[in-house]
Design a protein around this motif. Structure first.
Motif, PDB file in Angstrom:
ATOM      1  N   GLN A 109       0.818  -1.209   0.000  1.00  0.00           N
ATOM      2  CA  GLN A 109       0.000   0.000   0.000  1.00  0.00           C
ATOM      3  C   GLN A 109       0.851   1.257   0.000  1.00  0.00           C
ATOM      4  N   LYS A 110       1.976   1.208   0.678  1.00  0.00           N
ATOM      5  CA  LYS A 110       2.848   2.387   0.701  1.00  0.00           C
ATOM      6  C   LYS A 110       3.448   2.632  -0.674  1.00  0.00           C
ATOM      7  N   TRP A 111       3.798   1.553  -1.391  1.00  0.00           N
ATOM      8  CA  TRP A 111       4.294   1.714  -2.747  1.00  0.00           C
ATOM      9  C   TRP A 111       3.221   2.286  -3.661  1.00  0.00           C
ATOM     10  N   LEU A 112       1.967   1.899  -3.455  1.00  0.00           N
ATOM     11  CA  LEU A 112       0.882   2.430  -4.273  1.00  0.00           C
ATOM     12  C   LEU A 112       0.699   3.921  -4.054  1.00  0.00           C
TER      13      LEU A 112
ATOM     14  N   GLN B  57      -4.538  -8.546  -3.272  1.00  0.00           N
ATOM     15  CA  GLN B  57      -3.196  -9.068  -3.494  1.00  0.00           C
ATOM     16  C   GLN B  57      -3.239 -10.596  -3.551  1.00  0.00           C
ATOM     17  N   PRO B  58      -2.379 -11.209  -4.350  1.00  0.00           N
ATOM     18  CA  PRO B  58      -2.362 -12.669  -4.461  1.00  0.00           C
ATOM     19  C   PRO B  58      -1.782 -13.308  -3.196  1.00  0.00           C
TER      20      PRO B  58
ATOM     21  N   THR C 238      10.600   0.256 -17.109  1.00  0.00           N
ATOM     22  CA  THR C 238       9.836  -0.217 -15.950  1.00  0.00           C
ATOM     23  C   THR C 238      10.520   0.248 -14.680  1.00  0.00           C
ATOM     24  N   ALA C 239       9.721   0.604 -13.674  1.00  0.00           N
ATOM     25  CA  ALA C 239      10.243   0.965 -12.354  1.00  0.00           C
ATOM     26  C   ALA C 239       9.872  -0.134 -11.363  1.00  0.00           C
ATOM     27  N   PHE C 240      10.762  -0.392 -10.396  1.00  0.00           N
ATOM     28  CA  PHE C 240      10.563  -1.471  -9.429  1.00  0.00           C
ATOM     29  C   PHE C 240      10.826  -0.989  -8.004  1.00  0.00           C
ATOM     30  N   GLY C 241      10.064  -1.538  -7.062  1.00  0.00           N
ATOM     31  CA  GLY C 241      10.275  -1.293  -5.643  1.00  0.00           C
ATOM     32  C   GLY C 241      10.137  -2.590  -4.867  1.00  0.00           C
ATOM     33  N   VAL C 242      10.864  -2.719  -3.780  1.00  0.00           N
ATOM     34  CA  VAL C 242      10.893  -3.967  -3.016  1.00  0.00           C
ATOM     35  C   VAL C 242       9.826  -3.964  -1.918  1.00  0.00           C
ATOM     36  N   VAL C 243       9.020  -5.030  -1.888  1.00  0.00           N
ATOM     37  CA  VAL C 243       8.000  -5.204  -0.852  1.00  0.00           C
ATOM     38  C   VAL C 243       8.569  -6.005   0.315  1.00  0.00           C
TER      39      VAL C 243
ATOM     40  N   LEU D  92      -2.302  -5.457 -10.213  1.00  0.00           N
ATOM     41  CA  LEU D  92      -2.889  -5.048  -8.937  1.00  0.00           C
ATOM     42  C   LEU D  92      -3.774  -3.815  -9.050  1.00  0.00           C
ATOM     43  N   LYS D  93      -3.316  -2.809  -9.807  1.00  0.00           N
ATOM     44  CA  LYS D  93      -4.061  -1.550  -9.844  1.00  0.00           C
ATOM     45  C   LYS D  93      -3.836  -0.839 -11.174  1.00  0.00           C
ATOM     46  N   TYR D  94      -4.916  -0.295 -11.736  1.00  0.00           N
ATOM     47  CA  TYR D  94      -4.850   0.555 -12.925  1.00  0.00           C
ATOM     48  C   TYR D  94      -5.512   1.886 -12.601  1.00  0.00           C
ATOM     49  N   GLU D  95      -4.919   2.950 -13.085  1.00  0.00           N
ATOM     50  CA  GLU D  95      -5.524   4.277 -12.953  1.00  0.00           C
ATOM     51  C   GLU D  95      -5.638   4.883 -14.345  1.00  0.00           C
ATOM     52  N   MET D  96      -6.877   5.174 -14.768  1.00  0.00           N
ATOM     53  CA  MET D  96      -7.133   5.631 -16.126  1.00  0.00           C
ATOM     54  C   MET D  96      -7.673   7.063 -16.126  1.00  0.00           C
TER      55      MET D  96
END
Length: 326
Positions: free
Chosen positions: A109-112, A322-323, A160-165, A302-306
């Motif tokens: 959620q913090k990454w979102l 989340q899976p 692509t950008a990546f962040g660690v969960v 997980l999430k799309y914003e249009m």
């Protein structure tokens, strides 16, 4: 192969807005993936470390823009399509920052809630191409040795950008948030493999079909052996690998006609390439094939914003659960 969100517009006007949003790269997308190793510490030294702000959507900003793409020469395209990585709020020593990215673990959620200009994101710009469209085979890299004509026709910039969960020491795997800036086929899977951290159970791009499951791995090997012994190695591979139908197979089933007393179900079975490959699809064989087929990889939309209005000042977001593997 993937899981998560699938957006379906019920009105054509909405569908058009969404399509424009995606084409204009105004849409925002968040995915979750589970990858091998301590992300991103396996990033190959051969990938160039770039400066933050040099690249936008996989292209160097000081080179010609998208609107001029058809007018650019081969040399100009190769100069424009970036291949390298950088970090948000970058430090001078990339190796130190790789470790900092790994240590900067935070909940999904913090990454979102994070913007790409905040927190500790790793960005990868790496061109991709669909190498064999019929078979869905894609590649990523610099493509320096690719034939000029193929480069011009198939290679596209990608970022692509990546962040660690979180990291799981028991399986040596990391759950990461992925934000594709472009929408190339298999982009996230290709970029993760390029970084040395393929999706853990993605057999097409460096993962293991039964990752973390020793019993499943052994059962898969045993099933493969039985199928190869019963069919011969080439037939077994064709029958169980989801390989697209060959021209010969299509031609053979295309010559068959439906009998007057034949049911539709029987006719479909008679003209189904995969039914023919599996020799009647007995229960025993079905189980053997089940053991060696991919049942879905750890990549989750997980999430799309249009963008939801013409002036692009308002948006609508869709998010799913989340899976379980995350």
């Amino acid at each position: 192969l993937t899981s998560g969100l699938v957006l379906v517009a019920r009105q054509s006007a909405v569908a058009q807005k969404w399509c424009r949003s995606i084409m204009d790269r105004q849409a925002k997308k968040w995915y979750l993936a589970r990858v091998k190793g301590k992300f991103p510490t396996n990033c190959p030294a051969s990938i160039q470390h770039l400066k933050e702000g040099e690249v936008l959507n996989g292209e160097f900003q000081n080179i010609a823009s998208d609107s001029m793409e058809k007018e650019l020469s081969l040399e100009q395209r190769k100069a424009r399509f970036a291949f390298g990585y950088w970090f948000t709020n970058s430090m001078e020593n990339p190796d130190d920052f790789k470790n900092e990215v790994f240590q900067k673990q935070q909940p999904v959620q913090k990454w979102l809630d994070e913007t790409l200009s905040s927190s500790t994101w790793l960005h990868l710009a790496c061109p991709t191409r669909i190498a064999i469209p019929k078979d869905g085979i894609c590649e990523a890299g610099s493509f320096e040795s690719l034939e000029d004509d193929k480069y011009l026709k198939t290679v596209k910039p990608a970022e692509t950008a990546f962040g660690v969960v979180r990291y799981d020491g028991a399986t040596d795997s990391t759950v990461v948030v992925c934000r594709p800036m472009t929408g190339r086929t298999h982009q996230i899977r290709l970029h993760l493999r390029a970084l040395g951290h393929p999706i853990a159970n993605d057999p097409c791009y460096g993962g293991d079909l039964w990752f973390g499951d020793e019993e499943g791995t052994q059962a898969c090997a045993a099933a493969t052996k039985i199928l190869q012994e019963s069919d011969g190695s080439q037939a077994a591979v064709a029958a169980v690998s989801d390989t697209p139908a060959t021209e010969e197979e299509i031609s053979a089933v295309g010559k068959k006609t439906k009998g007057s007393s034949e049911t539709q179900a029987d006719f479909i079975k008679k003209t189904c390439v995969w039914c023919l490959r599996s020799n009647g699809n007995s229960k025993e064989r079905t189980m053997l094939e089940f053991m060696i087929r991919c049942k879905g990889i750890w990549l989750h939309a997980l999430k799309y914003e249009m963008i939801s209005c013409d002036d692009k000042k308002c948006s609508i977001a869709y998010e799913t659960e989340q899976p379980e593997w995350s």
